[in-house]
Design an enzyme around this catalytic site. Structure first.
Site, PDB file in Angstrom:
ATOM      1  N   HIS A 140       0.851  -1.179   0.000  1.00 42.84           N
ATOM      2  CA  HIS A 140       0.000   0.000   0.000  1.00 42.84           C
ATOM      3  C   HIS A 140       0.889   1.231   0.000  1.00 42.84           C
ATOM      4  O   HIS A 140       2.127   1.128   0.018  1.00 42.84           O
ATOM      5  CB  HIS A 140      -0.947  -0.003   1.202  1.00 42.84           C
ATOM      6  CG  HIS A 140      -2.102  -0.944   1.053  1.00 42.84           C
ATOM      7  ND1 HIS A 140      -3.091  -0.766   0.096  1.00 42.84           N
ATOM      8  CD2 HIS A 140      -2.431  -2.074   1.727  1.00 42.84           C
ATOM      9  CE1 HIS A 140      -3.971  -1.745   0.193  1.00 42.84           C
ATOM     10  NE2 HIS A 140      -3.597  -2.553   1.168  1.00 42.84           N
ATOM     11  N   ASP A 170       0.249   6.441  -3.946  1.00 42.57           N
ATOM     12  CA  ASP A 170      -0.953   6.163  -4.725  1.00 42.57           C
ATOM     13  C   ASP A 170      -1.243   7.250  -5.756  1.00 42.57           C
ATOM     14  O   ASP A 170      -1.612   6.954  -6.897  1.00 42.57           O
ATOM     15  CB  ASP A 170      -2.163   6.041  -3.797  1.00 42.57           C
ATOM     16  CG  ASP A 170      -2.163   4.748  -2.994  1.00 42.57           C
ATOM     17  OD1 ASP A 170      -1.423   3.828  -3.352  1.00 42.57           O
ATOM     18  OD2 ASP A 170      -2.915   4.674  -2.000  1.00 42.57           O
TER      19      ASP A 170
END
Length: 357
Positions: A140, A170
């Site tokens: 992540h 991200d």
């Protein structure tokens, strides 16, 4: 699809989930592309249930999927997979964010897709790239920025890493890098070239933008967390607590701005104590001046300091909460109240890139 926008007529198939891919395709939709988001018939995109759900989906899902058509398909079903392949024949872009190899297992790998549409731009967003040594590892945002050396630099006073609430891995590593690759390849296709596979590694993209620590390393020493030019190593660039527990952001990086800042602070004697005048970044004098500014800013409230600096051009501003930012005149063209068909009214952030003819 807005016919006045530059991507009008571009057809996009979005197979992504969570944050990076959906934000990338949202921006494509903002620029006029016709985006169809395809989810499995079960739980669908995990973002649907991330955070509180008023009725059917979370505000997170609402925020990153504006401007898209939603479609459910079971890509493990042969008939529905063939339906997707038929859609590929008339699409310009397909974006996916599965773990590397999943699209091949589904019978939807790059070789299959380009056989159906040689002009297709396929973008694969993953944590560590399609062929890298960590290709099959889960990850992540926190992992991508940790590997890339960014998290170590984003440290508090005690040296411990501080988690940013802007997901750089991200959004910069995934969404923006995907946009860059997709748009570049679309241009190549429109100029007569063949379609291509765009391989986006979020960890690679964060490292590629981790420039200031690289500069420090090339200058002879690793950047010390919280002590580099832009991370707390100079008094002219930092955040200072006010009397009411808020903070002011001082960005007086250039000497002229620092000198103007010192005048507002009532400390003209500090004007020469600046990195452009020979002050060592992260050195004893820099830290001593930071301590003096800590004490100075603690004498007035956020409102008082904001008023004091309001008419002085020296890059000093209040640190606003999100609700305050939404109400600030600076962002009046960036914020709107919208109504979702199931979730009711919500704050929407409008596209930051505007086009005019």
């Amino acid at each position: 699809m807005n016919p006045d926008f530059p991507l009008a007529g571009i057809r996009v198939l979005d197979l992504t989930r969570l944050l990076p891919g959906p934000v990338a395709t949202m921006h494509l939709a903002d620029m006029g592309a016709d985006v169809t988001k395809i989810e499995d018939p079960g739980a669908g995109d995990y973002a649907r249930v991330m955070g509180p759900v008023r009725a059917e989906v979370s505000q997170f899902f609402v925020a990153v999927n504006r401007g898209k058509r939603l479609l459910r398909m079971d890509l493990k079903d042969a008939a529905q997979r063939e339906q997707l392949l038929a859609m590929v024949e008339t699409a310009d872009v397909l974006v996916e964010s599965f773990r590397p190899g999943v699209m091949d297992k589904l019978g939807l790998g790059w070789d299959t897709l380009r056989a159906r549409n040689p002009k297709l731009v396929m973008c694969a967003i993953s944590g560590y790239g399609q062929l890298g040594p960590f290709a099959q590892r889960a990850g992540h945002d926190i992992n991508f920025i940790a590997y890339a050396g960014m998290l170590e630099q984003n440290a508090g006073a005690d040296g411990a890493p501080v988690l940013p609430n802007l997901q750089l891995g991200d959004l910069l590593g995934g969404a923006q890098s995907a946009l860059q690759g997709i748009l570049a390849t679309l241009v190549a296709v429109k100029m007569g070239g063949a379609g291509r596979l765009v391989d986006v590694s979020m960890a690679d993209a964060v490292l590629a933008h981790n420039l200031m620590p690289l500069v420090a390393l090339n200058n002879g020493a690793p950047a010390a967390p919280g002590r580099d030019l832009l991370t707390g190593g100079v008094p002219c660039y930092g955040a200072y607590r006010t009397a009411d527990g808020r903070h002011m952001a001082v960005g007086a990086l250039e000497l002229k701005f620092w000198q103007a800042c010192c005048d507002v602070l009532g400390r003209p004697d500090l004007k020469g104590r600046h990195w452009q005048s020979g002050q060592q970044v992260g050195g004893e004098d820099a830290m001593a001046v930071r301590t003096e500014l800590d004490a100075l800013f603690a004498t007035r409230t956020l409102t008082q300091w904001t008023e004091a600096f309001a008419d002085v051009d020296c890059c000093v501003s209040p640190v606003l909460r999100t609700d305050e930012a939404l109400a600030h005149p600076l962002f009046r063209d960036m914020v709107a109240r919208r109504s979702h068909e199931t979730e009711g009214e919500y704050w929407a952030l409008l596209p930051a890139v505007r086009f005019s003819s």
